[in-house]
Write a protein that holds these residues in place. Sequence first.
Motif, PDB file in Angstrom:
ATOM      1  N   THR A  13      34.559  37.216  30.949  1.00  0.00           N
ATOM      2  CA  THR A  13      35.343  36.521  31.824  1.00  0.00           C
ATOM      3  C   THR A  13      34.878  35.665  32.701  1.00  0.00           C
ATOM      4  O   THR A  13      33.610  35.285  33.012  1.00  0.00           O
ATOM      5  CB  THR A  13      35.910  37.719  32.860  1.00  0.00           C
ATOM      6  OG1 THR A  13      34.796  38.201  33.749  1.00  0.00           O
ATOM      7  CG2 THR A  13      36.666  38.986  31.998  1.00  0.00           C
ATOM      8  N   GLY A  15      35.254  32.914  36.055  1.00  0.00           N
ATOM      9  CA  GLY A  15      35.968  32.773  37.249  1.00  0.00           C
ATOM     10  C   GLY A  15      36.982  31.591  37.351  1.00  0.00           C
ATOM     11  O   GLY A  15      36.659  30.712  36.603  1.00  0.00           O
ATOM     12  N   LEU A 180      46.256  33.101  39.590  1.00  0.00           N
ATOM     13  CA  LEU A 180      44.893  33.629  39.159  1.00  0.00           C
ATOM     14  C   LEU A 180      44.934  35.079  38.947  1.00  0.00           C
ATOM     15  O   LEU A 180      44.641  35.557  37.896  1.00  0.00           O
ATOM     16  CB  LEU A 180      43.963  33.365  40.596  1.00  0.00           C
ATOM     17  CG  LEU A 180      42.588  34.190  40.245  1.00  0.00           C
ATOM     18  CD1 LEU A 180      41.959  33.484  39.143  1.00  0.00           C
ATOM     19  CD2 LEU A 180      41.786  33.866  41.440  1.00  0.00           C
ATOM     20  N   LYS A 184      44.377  36.609  35.185  1.00  0.00           N
ATOM     21  CA  LYS A 184      43.361  37.776  34.785  1.00  0.00           C
ATOM     22  C   LYS A 184      44.172  39.045  34.216  1.00  0.00           C
ATOM     23  O   LYS A 184      43.373  39.584  33.248  1.00  0.00           O
ATOM     24  CB  LYS A 184      42.859  38.128  36.348  1.00  0.00           C
ATOM     25  CG  LYS A 184      41.912  37.358  36.762  1.00  0.00           C
ATOM     26  CD  LYS A 184      40.981  37.857  38.201  1.00  0.00           C
ATOM     27  CE  LYS A 184      40.047  36.907  38.682  1.00  0.00           C
ATOM     28  NZ  LYS A 184      39.441  37.574  40.059  1.00  0.00           N
ATOM     29  N   GLN A 188      43.042  40.289  30.719  1.00  0.00           N
ATOM     30  CA  GLN A 188      42.680  41.829  30.384  1.00  0.00           C
ATOM     31  C   GLN A 188      43.613  42.368  29.151  1.00  0.00           C
ATOM     32  O   GLN A 188      42.943  42.974  28.655  1.00  0.00           O
ATOM     33  CB  GLN A 188      43.074  42.573  31.654  1.00  0.00           C
ATOM     34  CG  GLN A 188      41.761  42.068  32.650  1.00  0.00           C
ATOM     35  CD  GLN A 188      42.290  42.790  34.117  1.00  0.00           C
ATOM     36  OE1 GLN A 188      43.066  43.558  34.395  1.00  0.00           O
ATOM     37  NE2 GLN A 188      41.373  42.440  35.209  1.00  0.00           N
TER      38      GLN A 188
END
Length: 433
Positions: A13, A15, A180, A184, A188
Motif C-alpha cells: 500500500t 500513502g 482518501l 483505501k 483493500q
Amino acid sequence: MSTPDVSTTGVSTTGVSTAVVNTTGVNTTGVSTTGVATAAHTTLTLLLIEDDPTAAPIVHDLLDADGRPIRVRTARNLTEAERLLTHDVHCILLDLALPAPGRAGESDDELAVLRHVLRLAPRHAVLALTASGDAGRGAEAVRVGAQDYLYKDELDGRLLSRAIRYAVERKRSDTAERRLAEGKLRAQENARLERGLLPTPLLEGSPLRFAARYRPGRSRALLGGDFYDIVRTPDGTVHAMIGDVCGHGPDEAALGVELRIAWRALTLAGLCGDELLNTLQQVLEHERDDDEIFATLCTVDIAPDGRRAGLCLAGHPAPLIARPDRPARLLPYENNGPALGLLPGARWPRMQVELGAEWSLMLYTDGLIEGRIGEGRERLGQDGMVEMIRRQLSEGLSGEALLRAAVNEVRELNGGELTDDVAVVLLDRVATR
C-alpha cells in the motif's frame, strides 16, 4: 513505483497526501480535491442566499487573504440560488431563516433549507447564518454538514472574510479525507478480490513439492494476464498449467482468471491434451473482447509414479527440467501447437517425456525471458535463462529461494522493473531412499 511480487500473497500500500487546514485557512499541501476552483490563486466567489440582502451590507465589502475583493452573488431564494450556483462559486452563505422548499408548515425540520442546499451543492463549502445567541441551531447546522456558523447580526468584515477562507479550506480537507478513505477501501477490496482469484493448488496426497512466484506488470496490481494452476486428480495424476493472455490490462487479467478456472473444471472432469485445449480455445473465443486477443498455454500431466509426463504446448515456451545427474535443460518443443485463439480447428499434440526418479520441473511465462540485458536491445532469452538456472542450482538454491533469486536477477539484468507479467511454477520430486 515497484509492483508487488506474490508468492504467498501480500499487499503493498502507498500513502496519499491530504490537504491540511490551519487557522489561517491555508492549504499546506496545495492539493485540490474537488471540482470547485481552489482559493490558492483564484479570486474567491461567494453566493449569498438571503431574502433580505440589505440586512448584511458588510458582505459586499469583503477581501481575501491577499487583499483582493471577494466576489459576491446574491440569491433571494433557492430557485435563484440554483441558477447562480456555478462551478466557480467557492462558498455559500446561507440564512437558516429562509423558508424551506415546499408549502409552509409541511416540515418541522428547522434545518430543511440547509439540507436542501447541501443536496444541491454537495461539493461547495457552506456557512450558516443564524440569529444571535442561537448557538444550538448553529452547532446542529455544522453537524448536518455546514463548515461553520455565524451570527447574522454580529457580522464583521474581517471575521467573515476569514470564515469564508476557512470554510473553503475545511471543505477541501474534508473532501480529501473522504476520498482518501474511499481510495483505501477500494484498494483493500481490490486486493482481497485479486488475492481470492489467485490459485490455491490442489495437491493433497501428492509427494511433489510446489513453489510459485507471480509478479504482475501493472503497477499496484496483484493480478496480471499470466495465470497458472495445479490439481491432483483422484487417479493420482498431477496436472500443472501455466498461461499468458496477450496484453497487460485488467481485461486480460480477468480473461486469464476465466481460463484458469475453466482449465481446473475441465481437468477435474477428466479432459486433457488436445480435447482440453480445444475446449479452452472455445472459452477464450466466447469471452474475449477482441478477435485479436490470444493466449499461450503449457500443460503438463505427471503420471502417478512421478517418472513420466504428458506435455502440450500452445505457443508457449517449453518447461525446464533439472535432474541431479545432468544439467538443466528445456523439454522438447518441436510439436508446439499454435496459441489459443489464433487458428480455428487447431490441434495440439501431446508429447510423452521421461522425467526420471528425481527432478525439478519449472514452468514459466515469457516475462521471465524477455527482459533486456543491460542497456542494449539484447534480451535474456531461453538460453540465458537456462544458464542462469543452472548456475543458481549449482549454488544450492531450490524451491521458493530458487524462484525468488531467478526473478530478482532478471529484474537486475533488465535494469529495473519488468514491463511484462511474470509467473513461475516449480514442481520438485525427491526420490525416496
